[in-house]
Design a protein around this motif. Sequence first.
Motif, short mmCIF file in Angstrom:
data_model
loop_
_atom_site.label_atom_id
_atom_site.label_comp_id
_atom_site.label_asym_id
_atom_site.label_seq_id
_atom_site.Cartn_x
_atom_site.Cartn_y
_atom_site.Cartn_z
N GLN A 310 0.85 -1.21 0.00
CA GLN A 310 0.00 0.00 0.00
C GLN A 310 0.88 1.26 0.00
OE1 GLN A 310 -2.81 -0.10 3.26
NE2 GLN A 310 -3.75 -2.06 2.56
N GLU A 311 1.95 1.18 0.76
CA GLU A 311 2.85 2.34 0.82
C GLU A 311 3.45 2.60 -0.56
OE1 GLU A 311 6.87 3.88 3.20
OE2 GLU A 311 6.23 1.76 3.39
N LEU A 314 0.77 4.14 -2.73
CA LEU A 314 0.47 5.50 -2.32
C LEU A 314 1.57 6.44 -2.76
CD1 LEU A 314 -1.55 7.37 -0.89
CD2 LEU A 314 -0.40 6.82 1.29
N ARG A 315 2.82 6.00 -2.67
CA ARG A 315 3.94 6.83 -3.11
C ARG A 315 3.88 7.05 -4.63
NH1 ARG A 315 7.97 8.00 0.40
NH2 ARG A 315 7.94 6.90 2.43
N ILE A 318 1.19 9.69 -5.19
CA ILE A 318 1.67 11.03 -4.84
C ILE A 318 2.60 11.56 -5.91
CG2 ILE A 318 3.08 12.33 -3.20
CD1 ILE A 318 1.87 10.60 -0.98
N ALA A 335 -3.09 12.71 0.41
CA ALA A 335 -2.30 11.51 0.08
C ALA A 335 -1.08 11.40 0.98
CB ALA A 335 -1.90 11.55 -1.41
N GLU A 336 -0.41 12.53 1.25
CA GLU A 336 0.77 12.50 2.13
C GLU A 336 0.34 12.16 3.56
OE1 GLU A 336 2.64 16.27 1.69
OE2 GLU A 336 3.61 15.75 -0.23
N ASN A 338 -2.18 10.28 4.36
CA ASN A 338 -2.41 8.82 4.34
C ASN A 338 -1.10 8.04 4.37
OD1 ASN A 338 -5.22 9.17 4.27
ND2 ASN A 338 -5.27 9.18 2.03
N LEU A 339 -0.06 8.61 3.64
CA LEU A 339 1.25 7.92 3.63
C LEU A 339 1.87 7.93 5.01
CD1 LEU A 339 3.53 6.56 2.05
CD2 LEU A 339 4.42 8.85 1.49
N LEU A 342 0.15 5.47 7.08
CA LEU A 342 0.57 4.10 6.69
C LEU A 342 1.96 3.76 7.24
CD1 LEU A 342 -0.23 1.60 5.05
CD2 LEU A 342 0.77 2.65 3.03
N GLN A 343 2.85 4.70 7.21
CA GLN A 343 4.20 4.44 7.76
C GLN A 343 4.14 4.23 9.27
OE1 GLN A 343 6.47 7.84 6.43
NE2 GLN A 343 6.93 6.90 4.40
#
Length: 742
Positions: A310-311, A314-315, A318, A335-336, A338-339, A342-343
Amino acid sequence: MSETQTNPIVSFGDRRRTTPDENAIGDLSPWEILRGIWARKEIILCAFAGFMAIAVFWLATVTPTYTVEARVMLSPRAGEISTFDAESGPSLPDSETLQSEIQVLTSRALVARLIADLGLAANPEFNPALRSPGFLGRIAVAFGMRERNPQTDIEEITDVVLSRLEVYQKSGSRVIAILFTSVDPRMAAIIPNRLAELYIAQQIEQRSGVNNEATKWLAEQIAELRVKVQESEAAVEAFRTKSGLFLTNGSTLPQQQLTELNSQLSTAEADRAAAQAKLGNARDLLASGNAVNSAAEVLQSPLIQNLRQQEVALRAQIAQMSETLLPSHPRVQEAEANLADLQTQIEKEVHKVIEALENEARVATARVNSLRASLNRLQRRMGQLNQDEVKLRALQRDADTNRALLESFLLRYQQANARAEADAQAANARIVSRAQQPADPTFPRMGSAITFATLAGILFAFCVAFLIEVFARGFRTGDQIERATGMPFLGLVPELEPKTRRNPHPADEVLHDPSGLYAEAIRSLQGHVLLARVGERHARVVLVTSAQPGEGKTATAASLARVFAMGGYRTVIVDADMHNPTVHEALDMRRLPGLADLLVGRAAFQHVIRRDTASHAHVIQAGTPISNTTAALASSQMQWVLTALQQTYDYIIIDSPAALATADAQVLAKLADVTVLAVKWSETNRKTVLRALKMLSAASSRRVGILLTQVNLRRYRRYGSDAIEEYPAQAPAARSRRARAV
């Protein structure tokens, strides 16, 4: 007279040997010994005849005996219980075994059994009590010194039988010979045969007894072992139950548990090491600032892998939006955000993984500690269990040993019972040759006995003659005299036997038989005296003496004086033996005053010198006895007498006492020119003669000659070839015709 006394140069008789051989008395030459033995052939014949007579008498009276032999061979013993399991056969008897069996055959117990079996106690040959007493025995019984019917002594009978029994090993074999000697040929054959039979029977009895004792002992041991086996096996099971040492698959339960715990502990320790390694790796990554996401445990987590995907997506979104939208755009910021969430979620999951690793490490460590504690407890228990197991094994070994020994004894007992009957008749010996009753006695064998007696008789006779010859004490030949003394041999005077003697005195023989052997012997002595010299002059004073009385010195002196007078020489004989004067008897004269009276001054020459009625010789007798004859003879008066006589007479013959009886002979030997020592043939001891010669030689440097007297010519001719021979007498007419022819 001074010349006679001081001049040491004397020539008298045979001078071939001037020094005596000190070893000559006991050192006879072999040739002389042989001639001496032959000279005694009568003794040899008599000794041989006597020996043969004794031998013949012994052969005629000796009781014949018979010696018979039986033979027994030793063979290996069969069927011994101790050798049932031996792979090789029984060994052959060695020399020690043979000697041991010989001792058994000659044992007193076996001989006593033989005596009882054959009834030898009732046989007078073996029982001395049954023999009739001899002459001395009857006398002893009569005087009560011996019992009339002595009791039978079995020991004495055994000694008699053993003395006639001989047992020995045949050379190079295992055969034993049994010899017995008896005066009865039947008993000589029966006894060795029966002794051999009893010997074999005794072996069979001993073997039967050994078998019976062996089976009895085995039965007792088997009964005891049965009880021991039961007790030992019961003890094993009781101890196993008490200690809990039950066997499963070949080992006890505690041993199996210990093995399983060791295996689990090894596995747990490996798991703990792996967990700690993983945990350590993750902690090392965190401590170093590196991303822990690269750890294997993190990479293997499905949730983290999904979040990573997912990461990544997502990257990528972005990045795509950044191409068209500004960072402040709400979609980009969303989006950031969410990133970031996620991290954060990924980091939480990573920390969860690390916590899981820590928990796994703690669990592994706890499991190892638990297993180790259980193992320690089991090991502590195994210490006691090992001691119990040692005791259990010891009990088990005892039980196994007893059972194995029981099985072995049962096997031997069965074998012993199976072979006992066969072994009962087995012996290690058998008779290979029985004694047979002899027809002829073995002792004595007449032919061999006569031959042996003849040879022994000859040897005995020659030994007797040899001993007599070697130990003979007197001189028999001139060679012996010269070798032993170193003095000259003057000849020999034959013995006048009473049966053939025609005159009462030997001196008369030179008058009545001038051609005889006796007269010829005296003339031979006269020749030695005529040739004797003292310095540059002839010897004129002759002393006749002997070592001891009875050797014929007076007869020799009287005969020599008559021979000189008959030859035309002015001769006087002086009897200087004042202890035992015998010259007047030898010349058949009355005893009148003589030398003793002249020396002491009781008489003058004209009163003491008398004429021999049978010859022209003059005589001075010994005269009246005086107390000190030696001093009188050694006086200057005696020297004056001899000087005066030398002025009147050609030869002066002096008869002296025996040299070893008085000292007179030594004194006279110093005054005389030469000395004649009369020695009785084959009688006077040689050492005695040497002692007399030593005394005479010490008195003067004058040479002494030795004359053998009273010689048996018949025996003398056997010792030497120099005996005088009698010339045949010639008739007066024949002598006158020969004289005219010349």
